[in-house]
Design an enzyme around this catalytic site. Structure first.
Site, PDB file in Angstrom:
ATOM      1  N   ARG A  86      32.868  48.162  32.333  1.00 35.31           N
ATOM      2  CA  ARG A  86      32.215  49.231  33.012  1.00 35.31           C
ATOM      3  C   ARG A  86      33.572  50.349  32.830  1.00 35.31           C
ATOM      4  O   ARG A  86      33.428  51.282  32.758  1.00 35.31           O
ATOM      5  CB  ARG A  86      32.238  49.203  34.256  1.00 35.31           C
ATOM      6  CG  ARG A  86      32.054  50.507  35.287  1.00 35.31           C
ATOM      7  CD  ARG A  86      32.270  50.182  36.711  1.00 35.31           C
ATOM      8  NE  ARG A  86      31.322  49.409  37.579  1.00 35.31           N
ATOM      9  CZ  ARG A  86      31.499  48.828  38.732  1.00 35.31           C
ATOM     10  NH1 ARG A  86      32.660  48.928  39.161  1.00 35.31           N
ATOM     11  NH2 ARG A  86      30.882  48.003  39.199  1.00 35.31           N
ATOM     12  N   TYR A  87      34.921  49.896  32.726  1.00 39.16           N
ATOM     13  CA  TYR A  87      35.906  50.865  32.710  1.00 39.16           C
ATOM     14  C   TYR A  87      36.487  50.513  31.323  1.00 39.16           C
ATOM     15  O   TYR A  87      36.497  49.350  30.695  1.00 39.16           O
ATOM     16  CB  TYR A  87      37.218  50.534  33.630  1.00 39.16           C
ATOM     17  CG  TYR A  87      36.666  50.321  34.978  1.00 39.16           C
ATOM     18  CD1 TYR A  87      36.482  51.876  35.551  1.00 39.16           C
ATOM     19  CD2 TYR A  87      36.343  49.242  35.695  1.00 39.16           C
ATOM     20  CE1 TYR A  87      36.211  51.664  37.253  1.00 39.16           C
ATOM     21  CE2 TYR A  87      36.103  49.508  37.086  1.00 39.16           C
ATOM     22  CZ  TYR A  87      36.019  50.676  37.621  1.00 39.16           C
ATOM     23  OH  TYR A  87      35.418  50.801  38.932  1.00 39.16           O
ATOM     24  N   ARG A  90      39.341  47.350  31.341  1.00 39.98           N
ATOM     25  CA  ARG A  90      39.326  46.386  31.958  1.00 39.98           C
ATOM     26  C   ARG A  90      37.709  45.764  31.926  1.00 39.98           C
ATOM     27  O   ARG A  90      36.795  46.607  31.910  1.00 39.98           O
ATOM     28  CB  ARG A  90      39.328  46.722  33.640  1.00 39.98           C
ATOM     29  CG  ARG A  90      40.828  46.770  33.972  1.00 39.98           C
ATOM     30  CD  ARG A  90      40.773  47.828  35.177  1.00 39.98           C
ATOM     31  NE  ARG A  90      40.444  49.050  34.977  1.00 39.98           N
ATOM     32  CZ  ARG A  90      40.288  49.998  35.749  1.00 39.98           C
ATOM     33  NH1 ARG A  90      40.357  49.812  37.297  1.00 39.98           N
ATOM     34  NH2 ARG A  90      40.172  51.183  35.639  1.00 39.98           N
ATOM     35  N   CYS A  99      30.101  28.425  43.615  1.00 37.42           N
ATOM     36  CA  CYS A  99      31.329  28.450  44.353  1.00 37.42           C
ATOM     37  C   CYS A  99      31.442  27.461  45.459  1.00 37.42           C
ATOM     38  O   CYS A  99      30.330  26.696  45.758  1.00 37.42           O
ATOM     39  CB  CYS A  99      31.096  30.032  45.043  1.00 37.42           C
ATOM     40  SG  CYS A  99      30.929  31.164  44.090  1.00 37.42           S
ATOM     41  N   CYS A 103      28.652  32.608  49.942  1.00 43.15           N
ATOM     42  CA  CYS A 103      28.727  33.661  50.988  1.00 43.15           C
ATOM     43  C   CYS A 103      27.525  34.634  51.173  1.00 43.15           C
ATOM     44  O   CYS A 103      27.129  34.900  50.293  1.00 43.15           O
ATOM     45  CB  CYS A 103      29.809  34.527  50.841  1.00 43.15           C
ATOM     46  SG  CYS A 103      31.483  33.625  50.347  1.00 43.15           S
ATOM     47  N   CYS A 106      27.278  38.001  49.412  1.00 47.54           N
ATOM     48  CA  CYS A 106      27.935  37.981  48.016  1.00 47.54           C
ATOM     49  C   CYS A 106      27.310  39.165  47.397  1.00 47.54           C
ATOM     50  O   CYS A 106      26.073  39.108  47.572  1.00 47.54           O
ATOM     51  CB  CYS A 106      27.639  36.816  47.600  1.00 47.54           C
ATOM     52  SG  CYS A 106      28.319  36.735  45.795  1.00 47.54           S
ATOM     53  N   ARG A 108      26.858  39.405  44.309  1.00 45.62           N
ATOM     54  CA  ARG A 108      26.274  38.560  43.344  1.00 45.62           C
ATOM     55  C   ARG A 108      25.213  37.600  43.915  1.00 45.62           C
ATOM     56  O   ARG A 108      24.890  36.623  43.024  1.00 45.62           O
ATOM     57  CB  ARG A 108      27.038  37.876  42.221  1.00 45.62           C
ATOM     58  CG  ARG A 108      27.871  38.996  41.664  1.00 45.62           C
ATOM     59  CD  ARG A 108      28.600  38.879  40.138  1.00 45.62           C
ATOM     60  NE  ARG A 108      29.603  40.126  39.855  1.00 45.62           N
ATOM     61  CZ  ARG A 108      30.682  39.939  39.685  1.00 45.62           C
ATOM     62  NH1 ARG A 108      31.507  38.788  40.318  1.00 45.62           N
ATOM     63  NH2 ARG A 108      31.359  40.982  39.616  1.00 45.62           N
ATOM     64  N   ASP A 264      28.541  46.491  49.172  1.00 40.61           N
ATOM     65  CA  ASP A 264      27.471  47.034  48.564  1.00 40.61           C
ATOM     66  C   ASP A 264      26.120  46.858  48.858  1.00 40.61           C
ATOM     67  O   ASP A 264      25.552  46.053  49.643  1.00 40.61           O
ATOM     68  CB  ASP A 264      27.724  45.844  47.060  1.00 40.61           C
ATOM     69  CG  ASP A 264      29.020  46.292  46.437  1.00 40.61           C
ATOM     70  OD1 ASP A 264      29.465  47.377  46.181  1.00 40.61           O
ATOM     71  OD2 ASP A 264      29.587  45.214  46.099  1.00 40.61           O
ATOM     72  N   ASP A 301      32.189  50.905  45.798  1.00 40.73           N
ATOM     73  CA  ASP A 301      31.681  50.644  44.594  1.00 40.73           C
ATOM     74  C   ASP A 301      30.411  51.375  44.256  1.00 40.73           C
ATOM     75  O   ASP A 301      29.438  51.053  44.970  1.00 40.73           O
ATOM     76  CB  ASP A 301      31.608  49.085  44.194  1.00 40.73           C
ATOM     77  CG  ASP A 301      31.751  48.841  42.802  1.00 40.73           C
ATOM     78  OD1 ASP A 301      31.890  49.610  41.739  1.00 40.73           O
ATOM     79  OD2 ASP A 301      32.226  47.609  42.392  1.00 40.73           O
ATOM     80  N   LYS A 308      34.455  51.771  41.261  1.00 40.93           N
ATOM     81  CA  LYS A 308      35.106  51.897  42.748  1.00 40.93           C
ATOM     82  C   LYS A 308      35.875  53.249  42.788  1.00 40.93           C
ATOM     83  O   LYS A 308      36.620  53.588  42.012  1.00 40.93           O
ATOM     84  CB  LYS A 308      35.961  50.778  42.755  1.00 40.93           C
ATOM     85  CG  LYS A 308      35.475  49.518  42.736  1.00 40.93           C
ATOM     86  CD  LYS A 308      36.309  48.271  42.926  1.00 40.93           C
ATOM     87  CE  LYS A 308      35.820  46.898  42.588  1.00 40.93           C
ATOM     88  NZ  LYS A 308      35.557  46.678  41.309  1.00 40.93           N
TER      89      LYS A 308
HETATM   90  C1  LIG Z   1      36.163  45.979  40.405  1.00 47.06           C
HETATM   91  C2  LIG Z   1      36.057  46.081  38.883  1.00 47.06           C
HETATM   92  C3  LIG Z   1      37.134  45.761  37.795  1.00 47.06           C
HETATM   93  C4  LIG Z   1      38.465  45.803  38.557  1.00 47.06           C
HETATM   94  O1  LIG Z   1      38.727  47.007  39.183  1.00 47.06           O
HETATM   95  P1  LIG Z   1      40.394  47.270  39.513  1.00 47.06           P
HETATM   96  O2  LIG Z   1      40.129  48.541  40.482  1.00 47.06           O
HETATM   97  O3  LIG Z   1      41.195  47.562  38.412  1.00 47.06           O
HETATM   98  O4  LIG Z   1      40.601  46.249  40.449  1.00 47.06           O
HETATM   99  C5  LIG Z   1      36.721  46.149  36.764  1.00 47.06           C
HETATM  100  N1  LIG Z   1      35.442  46.047  36.314  1.00 47.06           N
HETATM  101  C6  LIG Z   1      34.544  45.822  37.031  1.00 47.06           C
HETATM  102  C7  LIG Z   1      33.220  45.733  36.441  1.00 47.06           C
HETATM  103  C8  LIG Z   1      34.635  45.920  38.510  1.00 47.06           C
HETATM  104  O5  LIG Z   1      33.531  45.641  39.146  1.00 47.06           O
HETATM  105  S1  SF4 Z   2      31.613  36.331  47.379  1.00 49.66           S
HETATM  106 FE1  SF4 Z   2      29.784  35.476  46.206  1.00 49.66          FE
HETATM  107  S2  SF4 Z   2      31.296  34.976  44.270  1.00 49.66           S
HETATM  108 FE2  SF4 Z   2      32.544  35.115  45.969  1.00 49.66          FE
HETATM  109  S3  SF4 Z   2      33.011  32.940  46.789  1.00 49.66           S
HETATM  110 FE3  SF4 Z   2      31.288  34.040  48.105  1.00 49.66          FE
HETATM  111  S4  SF4 Z   2      29.430  33.453  46.898  1.00 49.66           S
HETATM  112 FE4  SF4 Z   2      31.115  33.242  45.435  1.00 49.66          FE
END
Ligand SMILES: *Cc1c(COP(=O)(O)O)cnc(C)c1O
Ligand code: SF4
Length: 340
Positions: A86-87, A90, A99, A103, A106, A108, A264, A301, A308
């Protein structure tokens, strides 16, 4: 040792130990998978306490249908499966769908704990290798530290062999959810891949146990700088006193609070969501009361993969004559003359 699955507690077992009726909650678990390590189950003191709320299904998960399973558009931003780019500099590499605890909040939730194709780490690594802008690789998941030791070692070696990859970050909740899995053997392996950073995910002071402290100590001892990402959760930690205790406790364990996340807009998690202003208020309440080291950035986010953004209460206001009025941490406005 890190490869043998740690014992888990079934939903039936945990509910019956607290004399809670299970049939309806089994249906929630059929929609969004359930997993609970024996260690984390042991932190629950009573139904609906802050640990329970994070780990035990709630009927409310099924009554939240307006939101999207993937509001951050992670799937669209994946040039190859399991890699979110996305960036420019990174990318997030998803190390799997497992996991120690699933959670309930979560981000995801759409994929964690679900079966599906094995994650193709090879393709993700190949993409990183041919994308020279990528300097920072964040391995997240699913919990990367649940991968078999040799598989993780190989993955880290392959990333390290890419000359433009400057740093590697691991996101893992194991220090919180199953700290015994942070072994000296695992830490020795990780220490071969520096510069390596690790962000963990403590949400409540009840999680700051001696076992968790030992896990963090082993990781720090391997030269890995530790950060923490907390999610602001209604009924769990949306209280300045709770977060103050959490963040001060983390610093004592040499873990730097990095982000406080707004929940989120993920389907099945509405009951955890606080109003946007709450996070700003909480961080403001800490300012001046605790060490600046203890204060994370409060971030949201943005949906649609817009990234973010840190949210700050407004503290400085420019006056028509060019001077500044600045709000002190106890809320008074003072004049500041900016000689430049
Ligand atoms: C959170 C995230 C990052 C890392 O973000 P930082 O602000 O550098 O910690 C990188 N890529 C994605 C897709 C993210 O969601
Ligand atoms: S927040 Fe989601 S990815 Fe993170 S430990 Fe919990 S279940 Fe796993």
């Amino acid at each position: 040792m890190s490869e043998s699955p740690s014992p888990c507690v079934s939903l039936e077992e945990i509910l019956s130990s607290f004399k809670v009726e299970s049939a309806a909650l089994q249906q929630v678990a059929a929609r969004f998978p359930f997993r609970l390590s024996r260690y984390y189950a042991g932190l629950i003191r009573r139904p609906d306490d802050p640990v329970w709320r994070q780990a035990i299904p709630s009927l409310q998960e099924l009554s939240d249908s307006d939101q999207s399973p993937d509001p951050l558009d992670e799937e669209r931003l994946s040039p190859v499966p399991g890699l979110i780019h996305r960036y420019p500099d990174r990318a997030v590499l998803l190390a799997g769908r497992q996991c120690a605890v699933f959670c309930r909040f979560c981000m995801r939730k759409r994929s964690i704990g679900c079966t599906g194709d094995a994650v193709d780490l090879e393709r993700a690594v190949d993409y990183i290798a041919v994308t020279p802008t990528l300097r920072d690789i964040l391995i997240s998941g699913g919990d990367p530290l649940l991968l078999p030791l040799e598989m993780l070692d190989t993955l880290l070696s392959r990333l390290r062999a890419i000359s433009h990859v400057e740093i590697i970050r691991i996101g893992s909740r194991l220090p919180v959810t199953d700290p015994a899995r942070i072994t000296p053997e695992l830490c020795r392996m990780l220490a071969c891949h520096h510069p390596l950073y690790l962000n963990t995910h403590f949400n409540h002071p009840l999680e700051l146990t001696p076992q968790a402290a030992r896990a963090c100590d082993l990781l720090s001892g391997a030269g890995i700088p530790l950060g923490n990402q907390t999610v602001l959760l209604k009924g769990v930690n949306d209280d300045p006193a709770v977060l103050e205790e959490l963040f001060r406790g983390l610093l004592r364990m040499r873990v730097k609070p990095y982000y406080l996340h707004q929940m989120d807009l993920v389907q099945g998690t509405a009951h955890f969501r606080t109003p946007l202003a709450r996070g700003m208020e909480v961080v403001e309440a800490l300012r001046g009361r605790v060490s600046g080291m203890a204060i994370p950035h409060f971030v949201v986010d943005l949906p649609g993969g817009r990234g973010k953004v840190p949210l700050l209460a407004e503290t400085a206001r420019r006056q028509p004559d060019g001077s500044w009025r600045i709000r002190t941490c106890d809320g008074r406005m003072v004049a500041y003359h900016d000689p430049a």
